[in-house]
Design a protein around this motif. Structure first.
Motif, PDB file in Angstrom:
ATOM      1  N   ILE A  10       0.836  -1.204   0.000  1.00  0.00           N
ATOM      2  CA  ILE A  10       0.000   0.000   0.000  1.00  0.00           C
ATOM      3  C   ILE A  10       0.872   1.256   0.000  1.00  0.00           C
ATOM      4  N   GLU A  11       1.939   1.251   0.807  1.00  0.00           N
ATOM      5  CA  GLU A  11       2.842   2.402   0.847  1.00  0.00           C
ATOM      6  C   GLU A  11       3.470   2.656  -0.522  1.00  0.00           C
ATOM      7  N   LYS A  12       3.886   1.580  -1.181  1.00  0.00           N
ATOM      8  CA  LYS A  12       4.503   1.725  -2.506  1.00  0.00           C
ATOM      9  C   LYS A  12       3.487   2.243  -3.523  1.00  0.00           C
ATOM     10  N   GLU A  13       2.268   1.733  -3.459  1.00  0.00           N
ATOM     11  CA  GLU A  13       1.222   2.135  -4.400  1.00  0.00           C
ATOM     12  C   GLU A  13       0.887   3.622  -4.290  1.00  0.00           C
ATOM     13  N   PHE A  14       0.813   4.138  -3.053  1.00  0.00           N
ATOM     14  CA  PHE A  14       0.409   5.523  -2.846  1.00  0.00           C
ATOM     15  C   PHE A  14       1.582   6.478  -2.607  1.00  0.00           C
ATOM     16  N   GLY A  15       2.799   5.948  -2.556  1.00  0.00           N
ATOM     17  CA  GLY A  15       3.972   6.788  -2.370  1.00  0.00           C
ATOM     18  C   GLY A  15       4.010   7.477  -1.015  1.00  0.00           C
ATOM     19  N   GLU A  16       3.429   6.837  -0.010  1.00  0.00           N
ATOM     20  CA  GLU A  16       3.379   7.383   1.354  1.00  0.00           C
ATOM     21  C   GLU A  16       3.914   6.350   2.331  1.00  0.00           C
ATOM     22  N   GLU A  17       4.476   6.821   3.438  1.00  0.00           N
ATOM     23  CA  GLU A  17       4.906   5.909   4.494  1.00  0.00           C
ATOM     24  C   GLU A  17       3.945   6.066   5.663  1.00  0.00           C
ATOM     25  N   TYR A  18       3.232   4.999   5.987  1.00  0.00           N
ATOM     26  CA  TYR A  18       2.225   5.070   7.033  1.00  0.00           C
ATOM     27  C   TYR A  18       2.773   4.679   8.404  1.00  0.00           C
ATOM     28  N   ASP A  19       3.710   3.749   8.457  1.00  0.00           N
ATOM     29  CA  ASP A  19       4.393   3.370   9.690  1.00  0.00           C
ATOM     30  C   ASP A  19       3.407   3.114  10.839  1.00  0.00           C
TER      31      ASP A  19
END
Length: 57
Positions: A10-19
């Protein structure tokens, strides 16, 4: 369980780091009762590294 397993995707798909830390209710309960994070709670099976969470705990 699905979010915990697919968080890196999901992080790779949206370019965000949710951690975000994910635990199921059995793991949370065992940890709250003093269970060892690796031997009892099984945190080593998570896709997301939980070391920072455990250090802060």
């Amino acid at each position: 369980m699905l979010y915990g397993r697919y968080q890196p995707v999901i992080e790779k798909e949206f370019g965000e780091e949710y951690d975000m830390v994910y635990m199921n209710i059995a793991q949370f309960t065992a940890l709250a009762l003093g269970g060892d994070p690796l031997k009892v709670c099984g945190f080593q099976t998570h896709s997301v590294d939980l070391n920072d969470f455990l250090e802060n705990l």
